[in-house]
Design an enzyme around this catalytic site. Structure first.
Site, PDB file in Angstrom:
ATOM      1  CG  PHE A 110      -2.113  -0.815   1.168  1.00  0.00           C
ATOM      2  CD1 PHE A 110      -3.296  -0.331   0.627  1.00  0.00           C
ATOM      3  CD2 PHE A 110      -2.089  -2.122   1.663  1.00  0.00           C
ATOM      4  CE1 PHE A 110      -4.429  -1.119   0.569  1.00  0.00           C
ATOM      5  CE2 PHE A 110      -3.215  -2.916   1.611  1.00  0.00           C
ATOM      6  CZ  PHE A 110      -4.402  -2.418   1.062  1.00  0.00           C
ATOM      7  CG  ASP A 111       1.408   5.638  -2.149  1.00  0.00           C
ATOM      8  OD1 ASP A 111       2.500   5.832  -1.594  1.00  0.00           O
ATOM      9  OD2 ASP A 111       0.764   6.543  -2.718  1.00  0.00           O
ATOM     10  CG  LEU A 112       1.467   7.021   4.271  1.00  0.00           C
ATOM     11  CD1 LEU A 112       0.435   6.283   5.112  1.00  0.00           C
ATOM     12  CD2 LEU A 112       2.734   7.299   5.080  1.00  0.00           C
ATOM     13  CG  ASP A 113       1.949  10.851   1.612  1.00  0.00           C
ATOM     14  OD1 ASP A 113       1.518  10.608   2.749  1.00  0.00           O
ATOM     15  OD2 ASP A 113       3.051  11.392   1.405  1.00  0.00           O
TER      16      ASP A 113
ATOM     17  CB  VAL B 173      -3.136  -0.857  -3.294  1.00  0.00           C
ATOM     18  CG1 VAL B 173      -4.359   0.063  -3.262  1.00  0.00           C
ATOM     19  CG2 VAL B 173      -3.560  -2.312  -3.478  1.00  0.00           C
TER      20      VAL B 173
END
Length: 225
Positions: free
Chosen positions: A8-11, A165
């Protein structure tokens, strides 16, 4: 279940960091004597490496000036900007469903790992992840493709079972590879999200395998990868 691991990307994927990032950029530019753009004109800076963003904002490749800008940014971000942030709706529920389905999950962000870890802990998301991966403060692994490669190697993952994602991080530049391009570079599947700071058009242009308009769509798409 073909995919076993979800990155998972964060921002722009787990959290909306707009206030913190834009205010810290404005602060750095002001301290350097520049008139900063309005926050809405800085949305393209959310996601890519800071050095690349400041290089464009300051129209320079001078490492000394860029490092000064980054230092000013971090002086505010590490104490204030870090928490000028909010979770996207449905994220905890979405992560809970994905974990209950048996997936391994990791955070994969261009943001420095030291900050990403604090943000994940601040929002009580740590129990939903097997690990948090980000860049180093010196910029190492700030390009998403390099980071994904590092995670695959470090965790001994098979690329064929990994899905990324993330959103499409604004306008594409040769030195600013976003989530979907980073995934393609490492031959892993990708799910693009439109609720962050990327557009459906960008995601389709760069051939995201699937697209989610809302966080709760992600668990329903994973079995299709």
């Amino acid at each position: 279940m073909l995919s076993h691991t979800v990155l998972f990307d964060l921002d722009g994927t787990l959290t909306d960091p707009k206030p913190g990032i834009t205010r810290c950029i404005q602060y750095a530019l002001s301290e350097l004597g520049y008139k900063p753009p309005d926050a809405n004109e800085l949305l393209w800076c959310i996601g890519p490496p800071l050095k690349s963003s400041f290089s464009q904002l300051l129209q320079t490749s001078d490492d000394t000036l860029l490092e000064e800008a980054i230092s000013l940014y971090r002086s505010r971000f590490s104490t204030i900007g870090l928490f000028e942030n909010s979770l996207y709706p449905q994220i905890p529920k979405t992560l809970k469903i994905i974990r209950a389905a048996g997936y391994q999950t990791f955070v994969a962000t261009s943001k420095p790992q030291v900050y990403a870890t604090r943000i994940i802990e601040y929002f009580d998301l740590a129990p939903f992840f097997d690990g948090v991966y980000g860049s180093e403060l010196d910029g190492n692994r700030s390009v998403k493709g390099d980071l994904i490669y590092y995670i695959i190697e470090r965790e001994s993952l098979s690329a064929s079972t990994v899905v990324m994602v993330g959103d499409s991080e604004a306008l594409l530049q040769a030195d600013r590879l976003h989530d979907i391009i980073g995934a393609k570079k490492n031959n892993i599947a990708s799910i693009g999200v439109t609720y962050g700071y990327g557009s459906r058009e960008e995601l389709e242009t760069h051939k995201a395998d699937l697209i989610a308009d809302y966080p709760d769509e992600i668990p329903t798409l994973l079995p299709l990868i």
